[in-house]
Design an enzyme around this catalytic site. Structure first.
Site, short mmCIF file in Angstrom:
data_model
loop_
_atom_site.label_atom_id
_atom_site.label_comp_id
_atom_site.label_asym_id
_atom_site.label_seq_id
_atom_site.Cartn_x
_atom_site.Cartn_y
_atom_site.Cartn_z
N HIS A 1 5.35 12.99 7.61
CA HIS A 1 5.16 13.11 6.16
C HIS A 1 6.50 13.12 5.46
O HIS A 1 6.64 13.72 4.40
CB HIS A 1 4.38 14.38 5.80
CG HIS A 1 3.02 14.46 6.38
ND1 HIS A 1 2.78 14.76 7.69
CD2 HIS A 1 1.79 14.27 5.82
CE1 HIS A 1 1.48 14.77 7.93
NE2 HIS A 1 0.86 14.46 6.81
N GLU B 1 -6.57 6.19 -0.67
CA GLU B 1 -7.25 7.37 -0.13
C GLU B 1 -7.15 8.53 -1.12
O GLU B 1 -6.04 8.87 -1.55
CB GLU B 1 -6.61 7.76 1.21
CG GLU B 1 -6.88 6.74 2.30
CD GLU B 1 -5.83 6.75 3.40
OE1 GLU B 1 -5.16 7.78 3.59
OE2 GLU B 1 -5.67 5.70 4.06
N SER C 1 -8.03 3.53 5.75
CA SER C 1 -7.69 2.31 6.48
C SER C 1 -6.59 1.62 5.69
O SER C 1 -6.84 0.90 4.74
CB SER C 1 -8.94 1.41 6.58
OG SER C 1 -8.57 0.13 7.04
N GLU C 2 -5.36 1.90 6.08
CA GLU C 2 -4.23 1.36 5.30
C GLU C 2 -4.24 -0.17 5.34
O GLU C 2 -3.96 -0.82 4.34
CB GLU C 2 -2.90 1.91 5.83
CG GLU C 2 -2.63 3.35 5.44
CD GLU C 2 -3.42 4.37 6.26
OE1 GLU C 2 -3.98 3.99 7.32
OE2 GLU C 2 -3.48 5.54 5.86
N GLN D 1 -0.94 7.06 1.18
CA GLN D 1 -0.80 8.49 0.88
C GLN D 1 0.59 9.05 1.21
O GLN D 1 1.12 9.88 0.47
CB GLN D 1 -1.88 9.26 1.62
CG GLN D 1 -2.19 10.58 1.03
CD GLN D 1 -3.52 11.09 1.54
OE1 GLN D 1 -3.66 11.43 2.71
NE2 GLN D 1 -4.51 11.13 0.67
N PHE D 2 1.15 8.61 2.29
CA PHE D 2 2.55 8.90 2.64
C PHE D 2 3.13 7.61 3.21
O PHE D 2 2.43 6.88 3.91
CB PHE D 2 2.63 10.01 3.71
CG PHE D 2 2.31 11.38 3.18
CD1 PHE D 2 3.31 12.21 2.69
CD2 PHE D 2 1.01 11.84 3.17
CE1 PHE D 2 3.01 13.47 2.20
CE2 PHE D 2 0.69 13.10 2.68
CZ PHE D 2 1.70 13.93 2.19
N ALA D 3 4.40 7.37 2.94
CA ALA D 3 5.02 6.13 3.44
C ALA D 3 4.89 6.04 4.95
O ALA D 3 4.83 4.95 5.52
CB ALA D 3 6.48 6.07 3.03
N ASP D 4 4.83 7.19 5.60
CA ASP D 4 4.69 7.24 7.06
C ASP D 4 3.40 6.58 7.54
O ASP D 4 3.26 6.26 8.71
CB ASP D 4 4.68 8.69 7.52
CG ASP D 4 5.73 9.53 6.82
OD1 ASP D 4 6.64 10.01 7.48
OD2 ASP D 4 5.64 9.69 5.59
N TYR D 5 2.43 6.44 6.64
CA TYR D 5 1.13 5.87 7.03
C TYR D 5 1.05 4.38 6.81
O TYR D 5 -0.02 3.78 6.95
CB TYR D 5 -0.01 6.53 6.24
CG TYR D 5 -0.14 8.02 6.37
CD1 TYR D 5 0.50 8.71 7.39
CD2 TYR D 5 -0.91 8.74 5.47
CE1 TYR D 5 0.38 10.08 7.50
CE2 TYR D 5 -1.04 10.11 5.58
CZ TYR D 5 -0.39 10.78 6.60
OH TYR D 5 -0.52 12.13 6.70
#
Lengths: 356, 355
Positions: free
Chosen positions: B146, B46, B76-77, B99-103
């Site tokens: 995040h 992304e 769309s991970e 984009q962030f490990a959280d995603y």
């Protein structure tokens, strides 16, 4: 395409056309798959393997689709497309060895029976998790395009698994990048005990799903060998000519159980299996060849006898190597190998601890 | 673009000079070196293409290598990782950014059930040389989604390698090693140290990497092997086993507490350099494990179990763990959540003073 008398009719019957030799070969592929299924189902009942999934009623989908592919193309199949292997000339013995998880199993006894892997035959290793391989097929096709290659990919998903998020992720990537991929939805009407309408929701068809993504979408009679081939060929040609993805909904009917662990009589109306919506794909192609003067009941009986003999011979060879509970099985050393290309120190330690 | 080719040999002969870089610049440089050397390397995610990523780790790559080598992906991970698995199976070397490990949770099934197992399940018929990069950790007021450190979710999965560098030199060398690795690698980038090392105190400025010894990054190609830890500070009183941002916090804690601790930066969590840890703990007899991730069932638990097995008869005190508290990252209270030098210092004193 095939009418009630078995004649090929309509505009799709004109081009591209399979020769009668090719159609006879297609019939042999389907008959082989059906007899293979019968023998392996019996083998599971005899406890020679833990599990089996038959294709009864769906033989035309994978056997005819394979004809539209070239060597080097890659399928990302589900568990009911063994016809891709049979029609692609993959050895039945290797398939049986995989099912028996014996020493000849190419996957070293690691995978559930029928989850084959055959890269050289364009058959991606199967996953037990559903629809995960749709984005993978799209990615493989993207890679082929990026590399300037002409190979195409084919994704496979069942009607029920179109409810998975991965199906939509795959569709959006196919829609965005337009790689050379054919996305096949095999609508066999049942996701184990759940009717297709549950996954389909308010849509009219699964083919409609593709239109929302701007992906050309076809709905084809999946029990008509000629129709499946015509649709597959159209989609494959589009992909190969860099015109982007196609979705094909193959409307078929799972005449048998979902797996050897399933009992469809518990959830399907009595007699629906024998009513066989869309008819038997083998009987329909056989009828077409007979009305075309290219086949007869006698030659059909000879084909069945020949194939049965071949399948039984192959089964004897496989069982001579071993079955799940007897004979030779893959070496225990394979258990710790292949997690990574090179074994990591922690796995080396665990292998030592395990004693092999 | 023609058929993919590898030009590694020519690249390997390039003269090695160094340049001072931030970790972001070092990561970008690693991409550049890899993409120049190997046409199979493809980078996407992304905002990764035109914009160069929200942290700018891929800035300029699309311009240099074109939109088929570096491009934007839909949000769309599972699609990003799923397609990358297909690409890797084809024979390319995809490097994708979450984009962030959280995603990464939507992509988790693709990582765990698919990427990690392709080689094993197919008996080597198919392989998955894939790198999934993701910024991890807190300390930038990113609140709960995040800031997370999900490394234990990856180390628990058979078939994934998990890397977390703490400085620009390692980030570049380890990323190049990850891209060249034949197996899927999860590459975690501690975003708190993207721009400079950090002493753990919110009221003090970040020290620019340009003023830091470790920011001397070789230009051209080099690799830091996966599975090798680094001793950041030799010491005799206690061993601190840590990684990522917490390397900097631990060094600050050691300096502020005056305790002669040996600080080990793991760099790679799996494969793990157990030998370096064992040698140190057998020498010091005491150990503190520090990570930013929530404590319960964290990677620290694995480290403690391994260390007690290898070093039990050398231990003079129980092994302590310092980690994030067991809760989602609290926005305004993040500096109370973040394990800082004071908390690490307390653990060091407790372990050193224990009989």
């Amino acid at each position: 395409m095939l009418d009630d008398e078995g004649r090929a009719v309509g505009p799709w019957a004109e081009e591209p056309k399979l020769s009668f030799d090719e159609l006879r070969e297609g019939l042999e592929h389907m008959v082989t798959l059906r007899i293979f299924d019968e023998r392996m189902l019996l083998a599971q009942r005899q406890q020679k393997t833990s599990f089996y999934m038959q294709h009864l009623g769906e033989e035309a989908v994978s056997c005819a689709f394979r004809r539209a592919l070239n060597d080097g193309d890659m399928n990302f199949p589900t568990y009911r497309q063994a016809g891709l292997l049979i029609a692609g000339g993959y050895p039945l013995l290797s398939m049986m060895n995989q099912i028996y998880a014996n020493a000849g199993d190419p996957t070293h006894g690691r995978q559930l029976p029928v989850l084959y892997s055959a890269k050289d035959h364009g058959f991606f290793t199967l996953s037990g998790n559903l629809a995960t391989q749709v984005p993978q097929a799209v990615g493989w096709a993207m890679a082929s395009a990026i590399a300037g290659d002409t190979k195409i990919a084919a994704a496979w998903v069942g009607d029920g698994s179109t409810a998975e998020g991965d199906f939509y992720a795959g569709m959006v990537f196919a829609s965005t990048y337009r790689p050379p991929v054919v996305i096949n939805v095999v609508n066999n009407q049942w996701a184990i005990s759940t009717f297709q309408g549950i996954a389909m929701g308010g849509s009219e068809t699964f083919a409609h799903r593709g239109l929302g993504f701007g992906i050309p979408s076809l709905r084809v009679d999946g029990n008509d060998y000629l129709a499946v081939y015509a649709a597959a060929r159209w989609a494959a040609d589009r992909a190969r000519n860099n015109l982007g993805p196609t979705l094909i909904e193959h409307v078929t009917y799972r005449a048998g159980a979902h797996s050897t662990s399933d009992d469809p009589s518990a959830y399907r109306p009595a007699g629906s299996g024998s009513a066989w919506p869309l008819g038997d794909p083998i009987a329909r192609l056989k009828q077409h060849l007979i009305v075309s003067g290219e086949w007869s009941e006698r030659t059909h009986a000879e084909l069945i006898a020949k194939v049965t003999e071949h399948v039984i011979e192959t089964q004897q060879k496989a069982e001579a190597i071993g079955t799940l509970h007897s004979g030779s099985r893959s070496s225990k050393k394979f258990m710790f190998e292949g997690v990574f290309e090179e074994m990591t120190p922690h796995l080396q330690r665990q292998r030592k601890e395990a004693g092999f | 673009m023609n058929r993919p080719t590898v030009r590694r040999e020519a690249e390997a002969k390039a003269p090695t000079t160094t340049k001072r870089m931030t970790m972001i610049e070092a990561i970008r440089d690693a991409h550049d070196v890899a993409m120049a050397a190997d046409d199979r390397v493809v980078v996407y995610g992304e905002d990764v293409g035109y914009f160069g990523g929200v942290f700018r780790c891929t800035a300029g790559l699309q311009e240099k290598y074109g939109p088929t080598r570096c491009f934007d992906a839909p949000i769309s991970e599972q699609g990003i990782v799923g397609t990358a698995i297909g690409m890797a199976a084809y024979g390319l070397r995809p490097v994708v950014e979450i984009q962030f490990a959280d995603y990464m949770y939507p992509a988790y099934d693709q990582l765990v059930s698919e990427a990690a197992r392709l080689r094993y399940r197919s008996a080597g018929d198919f392989t998955c040389p894939l790198v999934v990069r993701m910024p991890v950790g807190g300390g930038i007021f990113g609140a709960e989604t995040h800031s997370q450190s999900p490394e234990a979710l990856f180390t628990h999965v058979a078939g994934l390698k998990t890397v977390m560098p703490s400085n620009p030199y390692d980030a570049k060398g380890l990323l190049l090693a990850a891209i060249e690795d034949p197996d899927p690698v999860i590459f975690l980038e501690p975003k708190r140290v993207y721009n400079g090392p950090f002493d753990g105190h919110p009221d003090r400025p970040i020290v620019p990497w340009k003023n830091h010894r470790l920011a001397e990054v070789p230009t051209g190609h080099y690799v830091e092997p996966l599975g090798k830890a680094a001793v950041r500070r030799p010491g005799t009183a206690v061993t601190v086993v840590t990684y990522g941002t917490m390397v900097h916090v631990s060094l600050a804690a050691v300096s502020e507490s005056g305790i002669d601790a040996e600080v080990i930066d793991l760099r790679t969590l799996l494969p793990l350099d157990l030998e370096t840890i064992t040698q140190s703990v057998q020498k010091t007899g005491r150990c503190v494990v520090v990570h930013e991730a929530t404590l319960t069932s964290g990677f620290g638990a694995e480290l403690v179990a391994l260390i007690q097995r290898e070093c039990f008869y050398h231990l003079e005190a129980p092994i302590f763990r310092v980690g994030g508290w067991d809760m989602p990252y609290p926005h305004v209270h993040e500096w109370n959540y973040f394990p800082g030098p004071e908390r690490v210092g307390r653990a060091l004193r407790a372990v050193v003073e224990a009989d």
